[in-house]
Design an enzyme around this catalytic site. Structure first.
Site, PDB file in Angstrom:
ATOM      1  N   ASN A 209       0.849  -1.189   0.000  1.00 54.87           N
ATOM      2  CA  ASN A 209       0.000   0.000   0.000  1.00 54.87           C
ATOM      3  C   ASN A 209       0.887   1.242   0.000  1.00 54.87           C
ATOM      4  O   ASN A 209       2.116   1.144  -0.062  1.00 54.87           O
ATOM      5  CB  ASN A 209      -0.956  -0.016   1.198  1.00 54.87           C
ATOM      6  CG  ASN A 209      -0.205  -0.150   2.513  1.00 54.87           C
ATOM      7  OD1 ASN A 209       0.583   0.715   2.892  1.00 54.87           O
ATOM      8  ND2 ASN A 209      -0.440  -1.263   3.220  1.00 54.87           N
ATOM      9  N   LYS A 288       9.348 -16.709 -10.953  1.00 54.99           N
ATOM     10  CA  LYS A 288       8.576 -15.577 -11.446  1.00 54.99           C
ATOM     11  C   LYS A 288       7.375 -16.049 -12.247  1.00 54.99           C
ATOM     12  O   LYS A 288       7.490 -16.913 -13.126  1.00 54.99           O
ATOM     13  CB  LYS A 288       9.471 -14.695 -12.319  1.00 54.99           C
ATOM     14  CG  LYS A 288       8.734 -13.510 -12.925  1.00 54.99           C
ATOM     15  CD  LYS A 288       9.635 -12.713 -13.853  1.00 54.99           C
ATOM     16  CE  LYS A 288       8.852 -11.588 -14.537  1.00 54.99           C
ATOM     17  NZ  LYS A 288       9.688 -10.831 -15.489  1.00 54.99           N
ATOM     18  N   LYS A 337     -14.655   0.317  15.200  1.00 53.29           N
ATOM     19  CA  LYS A 337     -13.380  -0.409  15.282  1.00 53.29           C
ATOM     20  C   LYS A 337     -12.856  -0.398  16.709  1.00 53.29           C
ATOM     21  O   LYS A 337     -12.358  -1.418  17.217  1.00 53.29           O
ATOM     22  CB  LYS A 337     -12.360   0.242  14.330  1.00 53.29           C
ATOM     23  CG  LYS A 337     -11.012  -0.443  14.260  1.00 53.29           C
ATOM     24  CD  LYS A 337     -10.138   0.249  13.205  1.00 53.29           C
ATOM     25  CE  LYS A 337      -8.797  -0.447  13.071  1.00 53.29           C
ATOM     26  NZ  LYS A 337      -7.951   0.179  12.014  1.00 53.29           N
ATOM     27  N   LYS A 341     -12.388  -3.980  18.533  1.00 55.93           N
ATOM     28  CA  LYS A 341     -11.012  -4.434  18.787  1.00 55.93           C
ATOM     29  C   LYS A 341     -10.600  -4.295  20.249  1.00 55.93           C
ATOM     30  O   LYS A 341      -9.489  -4.685  20.614  1.00 55.93           O
ATOM     31  CB  LYS A 341     -10.043  -3.637  17.891  1.00 55.93           C
ATOM     32  CG  LYS A 341     -10.374  -3.659  16.394  1.00 55.93           C
ATOM     33  CD  LYS A 341     -10.092  -4.989  15.748  1.00 55.93           C
ATOM     34  CE  LYS A 341     -10.492  -5.001  14.282  1.00 55.93           C
ATOM     35  NZ  LYS A 341      -9.538  -4.336  13.400  1.00 55.93           N
TER      36      LYS A 341
END
Length: 398
Positions: A209, A288, A337, A341
């Protein structure tokens, strides 16, 4: 970070005295008031005028200089100094300071100073390693001095070994750690995660990311400056590690989970700022993957939810802080959240808000706790880190 602080820079007679000029300049750039005292031998290597030009202050050498005010100058100076650093510190000056000898302006003034004191020895390797010198450095430590280890390399005398004065930037970091911020986290252990993870597809490709790690690194740095013992678990980044912080390098989500789980019990505060991959390839190809006609599907599986694990295994008194990057319904999603959590804080930001996205030096955040929310306006990530840490310390005190 040193605005309003007065630093006494003692320069003694060694070839490394030229580096002290760069340190004086760096301190001025941090908005410190820099008072320089040179020994008579130091003036043979670099002139007082150099320091006067860099600091805008009179450089002192002679205890009985008639140009000073009617005050007992070394006592008046000692009273307004926040920190003393001797750089370079010769073997002779280290010996005098260790045994309380005060026969010049520098040693007389330092003997009257009560704040933090740093010595950066610089000398020939054999002189540094001599048991007498080492005993003197131990005595300085006994009396509260921080002795900065010399660097190793080729010395001016031609020898190779320990005895080089560290670079000015490192000396500056020692000063910042000592007095830049209040040490309200002294004795506390802080665990920070930062950066992205890389989920390998084959030896060439991976999924990742846009996280750069800047927010997590800022939290680690500010926690260190506030006196904490800090461990930073970092995915791949291009950021230089913060000084005086243990850095654990990881690549994958699984590697980060294992590193966090191994240290979770140790930490008083956990700041999970890393952007950990939610999914990883089901299989890894040893060779690969060759391109073919048509589309390609990559089967993925869920990674271990680190924040959920921390919430399930938290020890009493531990403060857990998660991070949430959203593009819509930021507060609602982040509060859900927090509850799911079992954490104390969620630092939420919206990727679509200017200054709050990946790779920036700024952030715009809303810190969500079980009792409320605090919106942080656009500010540097280091300033945001300071506010986050303040809120975490406040939670720990309740």
């Amino acid at each position: 970070m040193l605005n309003g602080k007065t630093i006494l820079l003692g320069v003694t007679g060694g070839i490394a005295a030229y580096k002290a000029a760069a340190l004086a300049s760096a301190l001025v750039k941090q908005h410190a008031t820099v008072e320089v005292i040179m020994t008579a031998h130091a003036t043979q290597f670099i002139t007082p005028l150099t320091f006067e030009q860099l600091t805008g202050r009179r450089c002192m050498v002679d205890t009985f200089d008639r140009n000073f005010s009617h005050q007992v100058e070394h006592i008046a100076l000692a009273d307004r100094v926040d920190l003393v650093i001797i750089a370079p510190a010769t073997a002779n000056v280290c010996a005098k300071l260790a045994h309380g000898l005060a026969d010049d302006m520098l040693t007389t003034t330092v003997l009257a100073c009560t704040g933090p004191k740093l010595a950066a020895p610089a000398m020939n390797t054999k002189m540094f390693e001599n048991p007498v010198t080492q005993d003197n450095l131990d005595i300085l430590r006994k009396y509260g001095w921080e002795v900065i280890s010399p660097a190793s390399g080729r010395l001016a005398c031609g020898a190779v070994g320990a005895g080089k004065l560290p670079e000015p930037d490192l000396l500056l970091q020692h000063i910042l750690r000592a007095i830049a911020l209040p040490h309200d986290l002294t004795g506390k252990k802080v665990l920070v995660t930062a950066g992205p993870t890389q989920e390998a597809l084959d030896p060439v490709r991976y999924l990742t990311n846009h996280s750069t790690g800047k927010m997590g690194y800022a939290i680690a740095k500010i926690a260190m400056l506030r006196g904490a013992e800090v461990t930073l678990i970092s995915g791949p980044t291009a950021i230089a590690p913060p000084p005086f912080v243990e850095v654990v390098d990881v690549m994958s989500a699984q590697g980060m989970f294992e590193a966090v789980a191994a240290r979770q019990e140790w930490a008083d505060f956990v700041f999970k700022a890393a952007a950990v991959a939610d999914y990883t390839p089901t299989e890894y190809a040893d060779d690969k993957l060759k391109k073919k006609d048509g589309s390609l599907s990559i089967p993925l599986k869920r990674t271990q939810d680190i924040l959920h694990y921390l919430g399930e295994h938290r020890r009493p008194g531990q403060i857990l802080c998660g991070f949430s990057m959203e593009t819509r319904d930021m507060v609602e999603n982040s509060r859900a959240k927090l509850e799911k959590k079992n954490v104390d804080m969620i630092c939420a930001n919206n990727l679509k808000v200017a200054g709050a996205g990946f790779g920036t030096d700024t952030n715009v955040m809303t810190v969500i706790t079980r009792t409320g929310e605090e919106e942080l306006p656009l500010m540097s990530k280091e300033d945001a880190a300071s506010r986050i840490l303040e809120l975490a310390v406040r939670l720990a005190a309740t």
